[in-house]
Design a protein around this motif. Structure first.
Motif, PDB file in Angstrom:
ATOM      1  N   LYS A 242       0.630  -0.870  -0.013  1.00  0.00           N
ATOM      2  CA  LYS A 242      -0.037  -0.595  -0.262  1.00  0.00           C
ATOM      3  C   LYS A 242       1.234   1.323   0.118  1.00  0.00           C
ATOM      4  O   LYS A 242       0.466   2.248  -0.953  1.00  0.00           O
ATOM      5  N   ASN A 243       2.293   1.432   1.143  1.00  0.00           N
ATOM      6  CA  ASN A 243       2.313   2.340   0.736  1.00  0.00           C
ATOM      7  C   ASN A 243       3.369   2.765  -1.029  1.00  0.00           C
ATOM      8  O   ASN A 243       3.837   3.716  -1.430  1.00  0.00           O
ATOM      9  N   CYS A 244       3.661   1.294  -1.513  1.00  0.00           N
ATOM     10  CA  CYS A 244       4.420   1.680  -2.765  1.00  0.00           C
ATOM     11  C   CYS A 244       3.663   2.694  -3.348  1.00  0.00           C
ATOM     12  O   CYS A 244       4.144   2.850  -4.019  1.00  0.00           O
ATOM     13  N   LYS A 245       2.020   1.861  -3.496  1.00  0.00           N
ATOM     14  CA  LYS A 245       1.377   2.167  -5.056  1.00  0.00           C
ATOM     15  C   LYS A 245       1.268   3.288  -4.826  1.00  0.00           C
ATOM     16  O   LYS A 245       0.738   4.251  -5.309  1.00  0.00           O
ATOM     17  N   TYR A 246       1.047   3.777  -2.856  1.00  0.00           N
ATOM     18  CA  TYR A 246       0.443   5.111  -2.989  1.00  0.00           C
ATOM     19  C   TYR A 246       2.149   6.295  -3.612  1.00  0.00           C
ATOM     20  O   TYR A 246       1.240   7.334  -4.024  1.00  0.00           O
TER      21      TYR A 246
ATOM     22  N   GLU B 186      -7.359  -3.499  -5.784  1.00  0.00           N
ATOM     23  CA  GLU B 186      -8.917  -2.667  -5.912  1.00  0.00           C
ATOM     24  C   GLU B 186      -8.998  -2.419  -4.638  1.00  0.00           C
ATOM     25  O   GLU B 186      -9.184  -1.042  -4.222  1.00  0.00           O
ATOM     26  N   SER B 187      -7.636  -3.538  -3.102  1.00  0.00           N
ATOM     27  CA  SER B 187      -7.335  -2.186  -1.745  1.00  0.00           C
ATOM     28  C   SER B 187      -6.723  -0.974  -1.994  1.00  0.00           C
ATOM     29  O   SER B 187      -7.346  -0.609  -1.118  1.00  0.00           O
ATOM     30  N   VAL B 188      -6.189  -0.483  -3.340  1.00  0.00           N
ATOM     31  CA  VAL B 188      -5.285   0.465  -3.842  1.00  0.00           C
ATOM     32  C   VAL B 188      -5.918   1.508  -4.123  1.00  0.00           C
ATOM     33  O   VAL B 188      -5.922   2.628  -4.303  1.00  0.00           O
ATOM     34  N   GLY B 189      -7.311   1.170  -4.456  1.00  0.00           N
ATOM     35  CA  GLY B 189      -7.872   2.550  -5.079  1.00  0.00           C
ATOM     36  C   GLY B 189      -8.232   1.491  -6.942  1.00  0.00           C
ATOM     37  O   GLY B 189      -8.994   2.717  -7.308  1.00  0.00           O
ATOM     38  N   CYS B 190      -7.839   0.482  -7.215  1.00  0.00           N
ATOM     39  CA  CYS B 190      -8.023   0.430  -8.901  1.00  0.00           C
ATOM     40  C   CYS B 190      -9.624   0.072  -8.655  1.00  0.00           C
ATOM     41  O   CYS B 190     -10.503  -0.917  -8.239  1.00  0.00           O
TER      42      CYS B 190
ATOM     43  N   LEU C  40      -7.499  -3.214 -14.910  1.00  0.00           N
ATOM     44  CA  LEU C  40      -7.388  -2.452 -14.027  1.00  0.00           C
ATOM     45  C   LEU C  40      -7.167  -1.408 -14.352  1.00  0.00           C
ATOM     46  O   LEU C  40      -6.208  -1.288 -14.856  1.00  0.00           O
ATOM     47  N   GLY C  41      -7.997   0.022 -13.806  1.00  0.00           N
ATOM     48  CA  GLY C  41      -7.226   0.735 -13.232  1.00  0.00           C
ATOM     49  C   GLY C  41      -7.635   2.303 -12.127  1.00  0.00           C
ATOM     50  O   GLY C  41      -8.636   2.271 -12.197  1.00  0.00           O
ATOM     51  N   ILE C  42      -6.837   3.023 -12.315  1.00  0.00           N
ATOM     52  CA  ILE C  42      -7.076   4.117 -11.729  1.00  0.00           C
ATOM     53  C   ILE C  42      -6.755   5.343 -12.225  1.00  0.00           C
ATOM     54  O   ILE C  42      -5.703   5.403 -13.313  1.00  0.00           O
ATOM     55  N   LEU C  43      -7.080   6.792 -12.232  1.00  0.00           N
ATOM     56  CA  LEU C  43      -7.584   7.754 -13.427  1.00  0.00           C
ATOM     57  C   LEU C  43      -7.351   8.833 -12.074  1.00  0.00           C
ATOM     58  O   LEU C  43      -7.761   8.506 -10.958  1.00  0.00           O
ATOM     59  N   LYS C  44      -6.605   9.783 -12.590  1.00  0.00           N
ATOM     60  CA  LYS C  44      -6.678  10.599 -12.679  1.00  0.00           C
ATOM     61  C   LYS C  44      -7.354  12.184 -11.220  1.00  0.00           C
ATOM     62  O   LYS C  44      -7.273  11.787 -10.145  1.00  0.00           O
ATOM     63  N   GLN C  45      -8.447  11.779 -11.630  1.00  0.00           N
ATOM     64  CA  GLN C  45      -9.898  11.949 -11.301  1.00  0.00           C
ATOM     65  C   GLN C  45     -10.013  11.481 -10.160  1.00  0.00           C
ATOM     66  O   GLN C  45     -10.469  11.995  -9.004  1.00  0.00           O
ATOM     67  N   GLU C  46     -10.027   9.931 -10.102  1.00  0.00           N
ATOM     68  CA  GLU C  46     -10.223   8.986  -8.939  1.00  0.00           C
ATOM     69  C   GLU C  46      -9.394   9.517  -7.696  1.00  0.00           C
ATOM     70  O   GLU C  46      -9.240   9.985  -6.634  1.00  0.00           O
ATOM     71  N   TRP C  47      -8.064   9.682  -8.536  1.00  0.00           N
ATOM     72  CA  TRP C  47      -7.216   9.853  -6.845  1.00  0.00           C
ATOM     73  C   TRP C  47      -7.398  11.248  -6.285  1.00  0.00           C
ATOM     74  O   TRP C  47      -7.349  11.233  -5.293  1.00  0.00           O
ATOM     75  N   ASN C  48      -7.565  12.652  -7.217  1.00  0.00           N
ATOM     76  CA  ASN C  48      -7.720  13.304  -6.569  1.00  0.00           C
ATOM     77  C   ASN C  48      -9.050  13.736  -5.519  1.00  0.00           C
ATOM     78  O   ASN C  48      -9.067  14.245  -4.912  1.00  0.00           O
ATOM     79  N   ASP C  49     -10.087  13.146  -6.550  1.00  0.00           N
ATOM     80  CA  ASP C  49     -11.347  13.195  -5.548  1.00  0.00           C
ATOM     81  C   ASP C  49     -11.462  12.381  -3.880  1.00  0.00           C
ATOM     82  O   ASP C  49     -11.890  13.133  -3.044  1.00  0.00           O
ATOM     83  N   TYR C  50     -11.068  11.272  -4.113  1.00  0.00           N
ATOM     84  CA  TYR C  50     -10.871  10.063  -2.885  1.00  0.00           C
ATOM     85  C   TYR C  50     -10.195   9.083  -2.984  1.00  0.00           C
ATOM     86  O   TYR C  50      -9.734   8.864  -2.029  1.00  0.00           O
ATOM     87  N   ALA C  51      -9.920   8.527  -4.176  1.00  0.00           N
ATOM     88  CA  ALA C  51      -8.555   7.051  -3.552  1.00  0.00           C
ATOM     89  C   ALA C  51      -7.064   7.538  -3.275  1.00  0.00           C
ATOM     90  O   ALA C  51      -6.635   7.045  -2.448  1.00  0.00           O
ATOM     91  N   LYS C  52      -6.938   8.753  -3.344  1.00  0.00           N
ATOM     92  CA  LYS C  52      -5.127   9.109  -2.734  1.00  0.00           C
ATOM     93  C   LYS C  52      -5.877   9.440  -1.170  1.00  0.00           C
ATOM     94  O   LYS C  52      -5.122   9.073  -0.008  1.00  0.00           O
ATOM     95  N   ARG C  53      -6.942   9.724  -0.506  1.00  0.00           N
ATOM     96  CA  ARG C  53      -7.581  10.617   0.851  1.00  0.00           C
ATOM     97  C   ARG C  53      -7.549   8.754   1.323  1.00  0.00           C
ATOM     98  O   ARG C  53      -7.656   8.480   2.537  1.00  0.00           O
ATOM     99  N   ASP C  54      -8.579   7.922   0.543  1.00  0.00           N
ATOM    100  CA  ASP C  54      -8.435   6.858   0.936  1.00  0.00           C
ATOM    101  C   ASP C  54      -7.545   6.046   0.904  1.00  0.00           C
ATOM    102  O   ASP C  54      -7.395   4.882   2.144  1.00  0.00           O
ATOM    103  N   LEU C  55      -6.449   5.912   0.619  1.00  0.00           N
ATOM    104  CA  LEU C  55      -5.175   4.875   0.168  1.00  0.00           C
ATOM    105  C   LEU C  55      -4.361   5.594   1.584  1.00  0.00           C
ATOM    106  O   LEU C  55      -4.395   4.957   2.303  1.00  0.00           O
ATOM    107  N   LYS C  56      -4.427   7.011   1.660  1.00  0.00           N
ATOM    108  CA  LYS C  56      -3.272   7.425   2.738  1.00  0.00           C
ATOM    109  C   LYS C  56      -3.791   7.355   4.169  1.00  0.00           C
ATOM    110  O   LYS C  56      -3.449   7.012   5.215  1.00  0.00           O
ATOM    111  N   ASN C  57      -5.089   6.791   4.490  1.00  0.00           N
ATOM    112  CA  ASN C  57      -6.062   6.652   5.861  1.00  0.00           C
ATOM    113  C   ASN C  57      -5.467   5.081   5.971  1.00  0.00           C
ATOM    114  O   ASN C  57      -5.628   4.348   6.991  1.00  0.00           O
ATOM    115  N   LYS C  58      -5.135   4.398   4.909  1.00  0.00           N
ATOM    116  CA  LYS C  58      -5.099   2.846   4.807  1.00  0.00           C
ATOM    117  C   LYS C  58      -3.552   3.028   5.489  1.00  0.00           C
ATOM    118  O   LYS C  58      -2.737   1.575   6.158  1.00  0.00           O
ATOM    119  N   LEU C  59      -2.704   3.708   5.044  1.00  0.00           N
ATOM    120  CA  LEU C  59      -0.996   3.514   5.412  1.00  0.00           C
ATOM    121  C   LEU C  59      -0.813   3.428   7.210  1.00  0.00           C
ATOM    122  O   LEU C  59      -1.529   4.051   7.650  1.00  0.00           O
TER     123      LEU C  59
END
Length: 198
Positions: free
Chosen positions: A116-120, A151-155, A179-198
């Motif tokens: 999870k840290n690597c993916k972040y 999927e657990s890191v937002g993909c 699988l994929g992750i988009l910039k908009q998803e990263w900015n909107d929620y995925a970054k926050r959600d993943l950071k909370n899991k670190l």
């Protein structure tokens, strides 16, 4: 315009992990992990490294020289040792997309939060530093652990390539899951959600 510079030595790190450009010194530093049973189960052909690990690493380094891929060695700061590797590949500057894969970690590092840290770090780098619009990933359909980790890191699952691989069980064929992750998803929620899991 931002872009990936294959000649620059990018180091991505936080308090838990450091990703550094893969080079020949990492052959000896990662060789013991490369011998682990089942590490290469879902790596096919030239992408598997168990039998000829030195050449596997050298091919990755050559891929960077040829501007086809950008491989990293992964250093676990908690355990103070090298844990594995990951890399960007299939960078399409015109489309502003990139793929991430060839990720593997020794068994002592799985399920520890290292991935999870690597993916972040790699997502943050891809979306915020080189500014891509999407990061694509994929896995063998039988590799349930990797699919769940992505999927657990937002993909998000995006599709199936049918019968792409020989089945690892030796009979029939298996699909690839995209699988994929988009910039908009990263900015909107995925970054926050993943950071909370670190």
């Amino acid at each position: 315009m931002m872009q990936l510079d294959f000649t620059e030595d990018y180091v991505l790190e936080n308090s838990r992990v450091r990703l550094e450009p893969l080079n020949e010194k990492h052959i000896s530093l990662l060789e013991e992990i490369s011998k682990e049973e089942n590490l290469w189960t879902y790596f096919l052909g030239a992408s598997g490294g168990s039998k000829d690990f030195g050449n596997y690493i050298r091919r990755a380094i050559d891929g960077r020289k040829e501007q086809r891929e950008y491989p990293f060695a992964v250093f676990d700061k908690d355990k103070n040792d090298y844990a594995g590797s990951t890399r960007f590949f299939d960078y399409q500057q015109e489309l502003n997309t990139i793929r991430l894969g060839y990720s593997w970690y020794g068994q002592d590092y799985r399920g520890t939060g290292l991935n999870k840290n690597c993916k972040y770090l790699v997502f943050e780098f891809a979306f915020e530093r080189i500014g891509v619009e999407r990061v694509g990933l994929g896995a063998h359909a039988e590799n349930e652990v990797s699919l769940a980790a992505m999927e657990s890191v937002g993909c998000k699952k995006e599709g199936v390539v049918r019968n792409l691989f020989p089945s690892i069980h030796g009979k029939g064929r298996s699909d690839a899951i995209l699988l994929g992750i988009l910039k908009q998803e990263w900015n909107d929620y995925a970054k926050r959600d993943l950071k909370n899991k670190l």
